[in-house]
Design a protein around this motif. Structure first.
Motif, PDB file in Angstrom:
ATOM      1  N   HIS A 125       0.812  -1.015  -0.074  1.00  0.00           N
ATOM      2  CA  HIS A 125      -0.054   0.096   0.029  1.00  0.00           C
ATOM      3  C   HIS A 125       0.834   1.345   0.171  1.00  0.00           C
ATOM      4  N   ALA A 126       0.258   2.269  -0.617  1.00  0.00           N
ATOM      5  CA  ALA A 126       1.156   3.585  -0.607  1.00  0.00           C
ATOM      6  C   ALA A 126       0.343   4.833  -0.081  1.00  0.00           C
ATOM      7  N   ARG A 127       1.363   5.748   0.119  1.00  0.00           N
ATOM      8  CA  ARG A 127       0.777   6.914   0.686  1.00  0.00           C
ATOM      9  C   ARG A 127       1.561   8.137   0.210  1.00  0.00           C
ATOM     10  N   TYR A 128       0.732   9.127  -0.044  1.00  0.00           N
ATOM     11  CA  TYR A 128       1.276  10.364  -0.764  1.00  0.00           C
ATOM     12  C   TYR A 128       1.471  11.737   0.026  1.00  0.00           C
ATOM     13  N   SER A 129       2.382  12.284   0.228  1.00  0.00           N
ATOM     14  CA  SER A 129       2.414  13.866   0.707  1.00  0.00           C
ATOM     15  C   SER A 129       3.133  14.799  -0.083  1.00  0.00           C
ATOM     16  N   THR A 130       2.891  15.942   0.132  1.00  0.00           N
ATOM     17  CA  THR A 130       3.622  17.004  -0.264  1.00  0.00           C
ATOM     18  C   THR A 130       3.947  17.941   0.601  1.00  0.00           C
ATOM     19  N   VAL A 131       5.127  18.645   0.363  1.00  0.00           N
ATOM     20  CA  VAL A 131       5.651  19.913   0.926  1.00  0.00           C
ATOM     21  C   VAL A 131       6.132  20.836  -0.069  1.00  0.00           C
ATOM     22  N   ASP A 132       5.958  22.267   0.343  1.00  0.00           N
ATOM     23  CA  ASP A 132       6.269  23.295  -0.334  1.00  0.00           C
ATOM     24  C   ASP A 132       7.871  23.688   0.043  1.00  0.00           C
ATOM     25  N   GLN A 133       8.603  24.087  -1.022  1.00  0.00           N
ATOM     26  CA  GLN A 133       9.878  24.572  -0.702  1.00  0.00           C
ATOM     27  C   GLN A 133      10.301  25.487  -1.488  1.00  0.00           C
ATOM     28  N   THR A 134      11.499  26.109  -1.408  1.00  0.00           N
ATOM     29  CA  THR A 134      12.080  27.061  -2.199  1.00  0.00           C
ATOM     30  C   THR A 134      13.463  26.802  -2.644  1.00  0.00           C
ATOM     31  N   GLU A 135      13.822  25.751  -2.537  1.00  0.00           N
ATOM     32  CA  GLU A 135      15.135  25.212  -2.965  1.00  0.00           C
ATOM     33  C   GLU A 135      15.212  23.772  -2.912  1.00  0.00           C
ATOM     34  N   LEU A 136      16.361  23.047  -3.714  1.00  0.00           N
ATOM     35  CA  LEU A 136      16.521  21.617  -3.718  1.00  0.00           C
ATOM     36  C   LEU A 136      17.942  21.673  -2.994  1.00  0.00           C
ATOM     37  N   LYS A 137      17.986  20.457  -2.291  1.00  0.00           N
ATOM     38  CA  LYS A 137      19.292  20.194  -1.764  1.00  0.00           C
ATOM     39  C   LYS A 137      19.988  18.563  -2.504  1.00  0.00           C
ATOM     40  N   PHE A 138      20.929  18.554  -2.729  1.00  0.00           N
ATOM     41  CA  PHE A 138      21.559  17.315  -3.579  1.00  0.00           C
ATOM     42  C   PHE A 138      22.773  16.915  -2.583  1.00  0.00           C
ATOM     43  N   GLY A 139      22.978  15.639  -2.367  1.00  0.00           N
ATOM     44  CA  GLY A 139      24.212  15.093  -2.038  1.00  0.00           C
ATOM     45  C   GLY A 139      25.168  14.949  -3.092  1.00  0.00           C
ATOM     46  N   MET A 140      26.634  14.675  -2.788  1.00  0.00           N
ATOM     47  CA  MET A 140      27.656  14.467  -3.698  1.00  0.00           C
ATOM     48  C   MET A 140      27.783  12.723  -3.926  1.00  0.00           C
ATOM     49  N   PRO A 141      27.640  12.170  -4.518  1.00  0.00           N
ATOM     50  CA  PRO A 141      27.715  10.515  -4.667  1.00  0.00           C
ATOM     51  C   PRO A 141      29.180  10.361  -5.175  1.00  0.00           C
ATOM     52  N   LEU A 142      30.093  10.297  -4.258  1.00  0.00           N
ATOM     53  CA  LEU A 142      31.634  10.453  -4.222  1.00  0.00           C
ATOM     54  C   LEU A 142      31.875   9.135  -5.333  1.00  0.00           C
ATOM     55  N   GLU A 143      30.997   8.008  -5.251  1.00  0.00           N
ATOM     56  CA  GLU A 143      31.485   6.892  -5.859  1.00  0.00           C
ATOM     57  C   GLU A 143      31.477   7.215  -7.236  1.00  0.00           C
ATOM     58  N   HIS A 144      30.915   7.995  -7.632  1.00  0.00           N
ATOM     59  CA  HIS A 144      30.586   8.578  -9.349  1.00  0.00           C
ATOM     60  C   HIS A 144      31.711   9.490  -9.606  1.00  0.00           C
TER      61      HIS A 144
END
Length: 815
Positions: free
Chosen positions: A500-519
Motif C-alpha cells: 500500500h502507498a501513501r502520498y504527501s507534499t511539501v512546499d520548498q524554495t530550494e532543492l538540496k543534493f548530495g555528492m555521490p563520491l562513488e561517481h
C-alpha cells in the motif's frame, strides 16, 4: 535635469553673497542628541556619499542625509517637506605617502589597517546653508548655529554605530572562565611536563586544561600553503568529553602581556580569561616568562586568506579584466559580508526581483516612512544601486586643493609617489555598501545581524523568508517576487509487505543534493597516511556530473520501524521524494561537506560538480499516480511526510530533541541521516527552527476568522498607549515583530487603522503557490562559490552569465 537647476542657481548666486550670521529658519531648530538617528555618511535614498562631488546635505530637522548630485534627493526632500536648513558635508581626499604592511586581521588595531589609512587621509568641509534665504550661514559666529553643527559633527552616525568591531570578533569571558574551580593539589608543571601531549608524542598545537592541568593536542591543523602538518589528534577535546572540564589555553600562544588563544568546549567558542595569569600560576607557570612560539588562530586565518588568494581577482593564475556598466556593480565588504554580497548579486539578476524593486515605481518618492526603516525603500535603493551602473565605475575622489607654490623637486617627488597609488585605484570599482539594507533586514538576527562569517546558503533561506514576510504586508503578498522559487516535493511511501502507498507534499524554495563520491571521475582512491592537503589535492582533480546528483536524489530510501495499519505489524517503507511542481527559478544547493567518521569535525569536499549549460530535471519529476494503486486509508485525509523513526532515535541519542530531529529529516527531504545531522548542527537551535516547530504543533488548532495574532505582543503594544486595532495593524505591517510594530506606530502617530476584515487565508495560500512552469529544463545562470579549505572560514564569490559572458563578482571587484 530640472532638479539640478534650483541647486545650481542658488549655489552660483551664493558665491557673490556674504555669509550671514543667522536666519529666521534656524531659530526653532534643536541640536541632535544621543537618541537621534543621525545619517551623515551616505544618502538615505541612494548610495551617493560625502566623497562625491557636492557631498551630502544633512537636514537639520530630520537628521537624514541626501545627495546633491545627479538624483538630487536633497531637492526632492525640500520640495516634499518644506525644510530648508541643511549642513553640507564634503570629504576631500589626501593621498597617503607610503604603503603600510598589514600584520593583523583587525581594522583599527595595532598592526592592522586603519580606516583613514586604507586609501589615504581625509579632510571634512562643512557648510551650513539655508535654501529659503539662499545664503551660507556663519555658524562659528553664532552659538546656537554652532551647537547645531557640532552635534552633527561629533555624534556617531547610525552607520558608525553598526560598524563597531566590524572585522575582529569581540572575544568575551564566559560563565566557565568566570567561575572556574581548579582541582585541589594540582601538579606543578615544568618544561618537561609541557613538552608534548599527555596522550601522544605531538609537541605542537598543545592545549592546557585550566581545570586540572592536563595537556592535550588540538584538532588537526595544516599550515596553509605548505606541506607542514601541525598535527593534532583531538586529545584535548577527548579530555573534555571524558571529564567535562570546560576550557583550555593554547600553550604556544601565551604572551607575557596575558594574551593567548583560549577555547571553551562547553560554549563551543573562543573566550577570554580575565584571571589567566593566576590560573596559570596555580600550575607553577609564570606568565611573565612565557614566550610566544606559535601562531594564533587570527594570524593563521589572515595567512590562510593571503596565501589562498581568496580576495584576488585571479582565475587559473591570470588577472581578469574589470568590467563596468549596468548590472556590473560590485558590493563592498561591510564586515565579513561576502556571503551576503554573493547571494544578493544572484538574486538581483532575476527579472522578477528587478521588476518588483525597480526605481521606476518611485516608491521612495511617495513613501511616508523613514527611508532607512522602510523595506521597500531599501530594496529600491539596493536594486537601483546594482542595476543602474552609476556606481560601476572607478571612485573619483575630491582632492584637497594643491598648495599655491611648489618647487620642481617636490612636484617630481609627488608624481613618483602618486603613480603606484593611482594604479591600485584603477583596479578598484566604487561599488555600493548596503549597510542600511543589512541593518534593516537582518535586525536582531543572532547570526546575520552581526559581523561574523556566515553561510551563504543559510543567508539565501533567511532572505527569502524575509522577502515573504515583508511582502505579505502588501496586498497579501500578491507581488512577492520570491514566488519564482516556489516548488513542491511529493513523497511516496510504500509498505514493503502489503505494498500500500501513501502520498504527501511539501512546499520548498530550494532543492538540496548530495555528492555521490562513488561517481567521481577520476575515481577517488584514498591512500593510507595521506595528509589533509594531499586529500584536498586528490579531490580537486575529480568531477561528479550533476546528472549523478540527480540520480542519487531519486533513489528510494528504506525507512525502518514503520507500523503499517494494513499489515498490523512493524515493517519497513520504501520512501521516494520527487518534484511534483518545478519552480521558474531553481535554487540548487549541493552539500560540499561531510563528517569523517560520525560526529567528528566537518570537512569540506573539494570534488568539482560538472554542469551542462542546460540541465534537465525530468529524471526527478514525480510521475502520475498509477491507476488502481492501493492507498493507505490515511491518504484520503492527507497528512505530512513519513519520518524515519530509526533516524529520529539515532539523532536523539546524540542530544537533539526528537521533534527537532524529525523536523530536520523533513527539511532535508529525507535525503539521509548524515544530511539531517548536518542540518541540525547548522540550524537545530536557531530561533527560526523553534518557531517553525511551535507553529506546526499549533497548526491543528482552530483558527480565527482574521489573521493570527500574538495576544502577548498586542497586550505589550497596548500598554504603550496604543489601541488594540492599532497594535494588530502594526503587527501585520511588520510581520508580527512586536518591537518593529511599536517603532512603526511611533513613526505613524496619526495613523487610524481601518476596520479589520477577515483574511481569505485559502485564497492567499493559492496566490503563494501559483508560480511554477511545469518545465523541467533549466539554464545555469548563476553560481555562488565558497573559497577556502575550511567550512568555518573562507570567502564567497558569485559568477553570473551575462551578455558579455560569465562574470565574477568578488565583493567590489567585478571581472
Amino acid at each position: 535635469s530640472s532638479l539640478l537647476t534650483p541647486r545650481k542657481r542658488k549655489r552660483n548666486n551664493n558665491k557673490q553673497q556674504q555669509k550671514m550670521a543667522s536666519c529666521p529658519h534656524c531659530l526653532h531648530l534643536q541640536p541632535a542628541n544621543q537618541n537621534s538617528k543621525l545619517y551623515k555618511d551616505e544618502c538615505v535614498m541612494c548610495f551617493d556619499d560625502v566623497c562625491d562631488k557636492g557631498g551630502l546635505d544633512v537636514c537639520l530637522n530630520t537628521f537624514k542625509a541626501f545627495c546633491v548630485g545627479a538624483l538630487n534627493h536633497s531637492y526632492q526632500h525640500r520640495q516634499r517637506t518644506g525644510y530648508c536648513v541643511f549642513l553640507n558635508i564634503k570629504r576631500l581626499y589626501k593621498p597617503r605617502q607610503k604603503e603600510k604592511e598589514i600584520t593583523s586581521v583587525e581594522i583599527g588595531g595595532e598592526g592592522g589597517a586603519r580606516l583613514d589609512e586604507m586609501k589615504g587621509s581625509y579632510e571634512h568641509r562643512y557648510t551650513l546653508h539655508c535654501y529659503s534665504c539662499n545664503v551660507d550661514l556663519d555658524y562659528k559666529a553664532d552659538p546656537h548655529l554652532n551647537s547645531l553643527v557640532d552635534a552633527v559633527i561629533n555624534l556617531d552616525s547610525e552607520a558608525n554605530k553598526s560598524d563597531v568591531q566590524a572585522w575582529k570578533q569581540e572575544i568575551l569571558p564566559c560563565e566557565h572562565t568566570l567561575t572556574l574551580q581548579q582541582v585541589p593539589n594540582a601538579p606543578k608543571l615544568g618544561s618537561k611536563n609541557m613538552s608534548h601531549c599527555g596522550m601522544c608524542d605531538l609537541d605542537k598545537n598543545l592545549w592546557l586544561c585550566l581545570t586540572c592541568g592536563h595537556l592535550g593536542c588540538g584538532r588537526q591543523l595544516m599550515e596553509i600553503g605548505t606541506n607542514i602538518n601541525l598535527g593534532g589528534n583531538g586529545h584535548a577535546l577527548d579530555h573534555h568529553n571524558k571529564t567535562g572540564h570546560p576550557f583550555c589555553v593554547k600553550i604556544g600562544t601565551i604572551t607575557p602581556q596575558g594574551e593567548a588563544d583560549l577555547y571553551c568546549y562547553a560554549c563551543d567558542n573562543d573566550v577570554k580569561d580575565l584571571e589567566l595569569a593566576a590560573h596559570l600560576a596555580y600550575f607553577g607557570i609564570n606568565i611573565s616568562s612565557q614566550t610566544k612560539t606559535e601562531k594564533t588562530i587570527a594570524e593563521m586565518t589572515l595567512e590562510q586568506n593571503l596565501r589562498a588568494g581568496l580576495f584576488s581577482s585571479k582565475e587559473n593564475g591570470k588577472i581578469m579584466k574589470s568590467v563596468f556598466g549596468p548590472g556590473m556593480t560590485g558590493i563592498n565588504n561591510v564586515g565579513n559580508s561576502c556571503y551576503m554580497a554573493s547571494v544578493l548579486q544572484c538574486v538581483a539578476a532575476i527579472p522578477a526581483f528587478r521588476e518588483r524593486y525597480s526605481p521606476d515605481h518611485q516608491h521612495s518618492a511617495t513613501c511616508d516612512k523613514h527611508p532607512a526603516e522602510c523595506y521597500h525603500c531599501q530594496m529600491e535603493k539596493l536594486f537601483d544601486g546594482l542595476q543602474s551602473g552609476r556606481y560601476s565605475c572607478i571612485r573619483e575622489y575630491q582632492r584637497l586643493p594643491a598648495p599655491e607654490k611648489k618647487d620642481e623637486m617636490e612636484v617630481e617627488k609627488e608624481e613618483k609617489e602618486k603613480e603606484p597609488e593611482e594604479k591600485q585605484v584603477e583596479e578598484e570599482q566604487r561599488g555600493i555598501s548596503p549597510k542600511m539594507f543589512k541593518k534593516l533586514v537582518c535586525k536582531d538576527h543572532i547570526d546575520f545581524g552581526g559581523m561574523q562569517q556566515q553561510d551563504a546558503y543559510e543567508f539565501f533561506q533567511f532572505l527569502i523568508k524575509a522577502v515573504q514576510r515583508y511582502e505579505r504586508a502588501v496586498k497579501g503578498g500578491k507581488q512577492d517576487p520570491s514566488k519564482v522559487f516556489n516548488l513542491q516535493l511529493e513523497q511516496r511511501n510504500e509498505c514493503n509487505v502489503c505494498h500500500h502507498a501513501r502520498y504527501s507534499t511539501v512546499d520548498q524554495t530550494e532543492l538540496k543534493f548530495g555528492m555521490p563520491l562513488e561517481h567521481a571521475d577520476p575515481p577517488l582512491a584514498p591512500k593510507d597516511g595521506e595528509t589533509k592537503e594531499q586529500v584536498e589535492e586528490r579531490e580537486s582533480i575529480s568531477t561528479i556530473p550533476f546528472s549523478k546528483c540527480l540520480q542519487c536524489f531519486r533513489e528510494p530510501e528504506t525507512v525502518r520501524g514503520f507500523h503499517c495499519s494494513i499489515c498490523k505489524t512493524t515493517t519497513t517503507l520504501s520512501q521516494t521524494t520527487l518534484v511534483s511542481k518545478f519552480p521558474k527559478i531553481l535554487m540548487a544547493n549541493v552539500s560540499r561537506f561531510t563528517y569523517d567518521g560520525w560526529v567528528n569535525e566537518a570537512r569540506k569536499l573539494f570534488v568539482n560538480i560538472g554542469f551542462d549549460d542546460v540541465v534537465d530535471l525530468a529524471t526527478i519529476a514525480a510521475p502520475p499516480h498509477p491507476e488502481g494503486e492501493k492507498l493507505f486509508p490515511e491518504d484520503q485525509q492527507g497528512g505530512g511526510p513519513v519520518i524515519n523513526q530509526e533516524w529520529v532515535a539515532n539523532l536523539s541519542a546524540m542530544g537533539f530533541e526528537s521533534d527537532v530531529c524529525a523536523y530536520a529529516i523533513e527539511e532535508t527531504g529525507s535525503a539521509g541521516m548524515e544530511q539531517a545531522l548536518n542540518w541540525l548542527f547548522e540550524h537545530g537551535s536557531s530561533p527560526e527552527t523553534m518557531a517553525a516547530i511551535a507553529e506546526r504543533k499549533n497548526k491543528g488548532k482552530k483558527k480565527a476568522s482574521g489573521p493570527p495574532v500574538n495576544e502577548f505582543a498586542v497586550e505589550m503594544i497596548c500598554s504603550m498607549g496604543f489601541s488594540n486595532a492599532q497594535a494588530i495593524h502594526a503587527l501585520g505591517e511588520t510581520g508580527g515583530d512586536a518591537e518593529r510594530a511599536a517603532d512603526w506606530l511611533f513613526n505613524h502617530p496619526d495613523f487610524i487603522p481601518p476596520e479589520a476584515g477577515p483574511v481569505e487565508e485559502e485564497e492567499e495560500e493559492e496566490e503563494e503557490k501559483e508560480e511554477g512552469t511545469g518545465n523541467s529544463q533549466y539554464e545555469l545562470f548563476g553560481v555562488v562559490q565558497h573559497r577556502g579549505t575550511s567550512i568555518g572560514s573562507g570567502h564567497y564569490v558569485a559568477y553570473l552569465r551575462t551578455d558579455v559572458g560569465w562574470v565574477q563578482f568578488n565583493d567590489s571587484k567585478v571581472t
